[in-house]
Write a protein that holds these residues in place. Sequence first.
Motif, PDB file in Angstrom:
ATOM      1  N   ALA A  27       4.380   6.638  11.784  1.00  0.00           N
ATOM      2  CA  ALA A  27       3.482   5.644  11.200  1.00  0.00           C
ATOM      3  C   ALA A  27       4.321   4.576  10.535  1.00  0.00           C
ATOM      4  N   LEU A  28       3.888   3.329  10.673  1.00  0.00           N
ATOM      5  CA  LEU A  28       4.586   2.221  10.031  1.00  0.00           C
ATOM      6  C   LEU A  28       3.522   1.295   9.486  1.00  0.00           C
ATOM      7  N   ALA A  29       3.392   1.293   8.162  1.00  0.00           N
ATOM      8  CA  ALA A  29       2.292   0.543   7.606  1.00  0.00           C
ATOM      9  C   ALA A  29       2.666  -0.307   6.410  1.00  0.00           C
ATOM     10  N   THR A  30       3.854  -0.134   5.862  1.00  0.00           N
ATOM     11  CA  THR A  30       4.196  -0.886   4.667  1.00  0.00           C
ATOM     12  C   THR A  30       5.009  -2.127   4.967  1.00  0.00           C
ATOM     13  N   CYS A  31       5.194  -2.480   6.234  1.00  0.00           N
ATOM     14  CA  CYS A  31       5.999  -3.655   6.534  1.00  0.00           C
ATOM     15  C   CYS A  31       5.287  -4.558   7.520  1.00  0.00           C
ATOM     16  N   GLY A  88      -5.479  -7.740   2.774  1.00  0.00           N
ATOM     17  CA  GLY A  88      -6.552  -6.969   2.151  1.00  0.00           C
ATOM     18  C   GLY A  88      -6.113  -5.662   1.544  1.00  0.00           C
ATOM     19  N   LEU A  89      -4.827  -5.306   1.673  1.00  0.00           N
ATOM     20  CA  LEU A  89      -4.320  -4.052   1.121  1.00  0.00           C
ATOM     21  C   LEU A  89      -3.579  -4.317  -0.179  1.00  0.00           C
ATOM     22  N   GLY A  90      -3.658  -3.374  -1.097  1.00  0.00           N
ATOM     23  CA  GLY A  90      -2.993  -3.502  -2.382  1.00  0.00           C
ATOM     24  C   GLY A  90      -2.181  -2.280  -2.728  1.00  0.00           C
ATOM     25  N   PRO A  91      -1.530  -2.292  -3.908  1.00  0.00           N
ATOM     26  CA  PRO A  91      -0.677  -1.161  -4.307  1.00  0.00           C
ATOM     27  C   PRO A  91      -1.431   0.164  -4.404  1.00  0.00           C
ATOM     28  N   ASP A  92      -2.730   0.126  -4.643  1.00  0.00           N
ATOM     29  CA  ASP A  92      -3.490   1.360  -4.801  1.00  0.00           C
ATOM     30  C   ASP A  92      -3.992   1.925  -3.475  1.00  0.00           C
ATOM     31  N   ASP A  93      -3.796   1.221  -2.400  1.00  0.00           N
ATOM     32  CA  ASP A  93      -4.238   1.722  -1.099  1.00  0.00           C
ATOM     33  C   ASP A  93      -3.264   2.771  -0.576  1.00  0.00           C
TER      34      ASP A  93
END
Length: 358
Positions: free
Chosen positions: A11-15, A325-330
Amino acid sequence: MRYIWTLLLLALATCTFAQLRYAPNPDRPALHKASAERAAALAAHTDYASSAWRGPQDCPPEFFDRYFLHPGDSIKIEVDTFGLGGGHASDVLTAGACGQMLHFGTARQDSITLTYRALPDVVAGMDTVCVQFCPNGTDCQPIRFVFVVKRRGQRVVADEQPVQPQTYTPYCLDDELDLPGALACSRIIDCGDAYDGDGFQNAYFTTYEEPDPCLVYVSSRFPGTDTVCVVLCDEFTICDTFAIPFTVQGTVLSLPFFDDFSYDGPYPDPRLWLEDQVFVNQTLAQNPPSIGLATFDGLDASGRPYDLISGAGDHLTSNRIDLSGLGPDDDVWLKCFVAPKGRGLGPSPQDSLLLEFR
């Protein structure tokens, strides 16, 4: 010592843009079998990053029988007459046009010094000045001096050209050309831009038999604007630089992003990845969590080893991923399996695998 890295990306989701790099060393005897296997699979591959001859090295052309200056400039030349039997007090030197008027400047002779001054509004032109040398005041003979007045070179930015990934796009400089003389040479130079796909694209002239204002741009899969600079010089050695921006259209991926490389290689899925440098296979890992893997094997996209002792080797870069639409709490995370060595040589202490994202 060179080594193998194998990768299974779950999975690659933070970049939004990721690169994996490694810095191998030159010796890899354990990879001979893998290299042969990959070379066989590369037989039908088109190398989009191959280098092409980018133009003659003598551009602008050099002339040693004339003097060059810009409008409004002047030049002084000491006329040496000793080899012609001069050096006497009775010698006479006079400057003038050689059978025709001077159109692009003025000439004056003071003793043995010839001064030529270019007119300020000249675009391009050539004057020939004859200095009459009369030893002892008789038997006059002309000495010719050729002066080329030329405007300074210009930088012209062409209209932006949108292109699709991995396509061939012809482009001809036409309306942008404003050189006063006939074309003498052409060459492609580095514009020094910050295009991410630098080294994976290509550009070449349509002909190398004569100066060419037309080129072909071979795009990579990297999105963004890549500026190609073409230098065209005319017979007056006026060289204009034309900056042609090619904007490569890109693909934006959405979450989730997943690739276990469980498909036929040798290249990673072009819908997900931007380069072909890693080797997708099912044989070089020991006890992999899936049947596929991507091997950072130190071979480029054509199966050739990199010419390096240290520094970056293989790259694996994803397409851009939409994280709007994504934030640190997601609940967004990156997870991957990485295994050094595999069925090759283990890494040396100075070797590394680098993950970059932005």
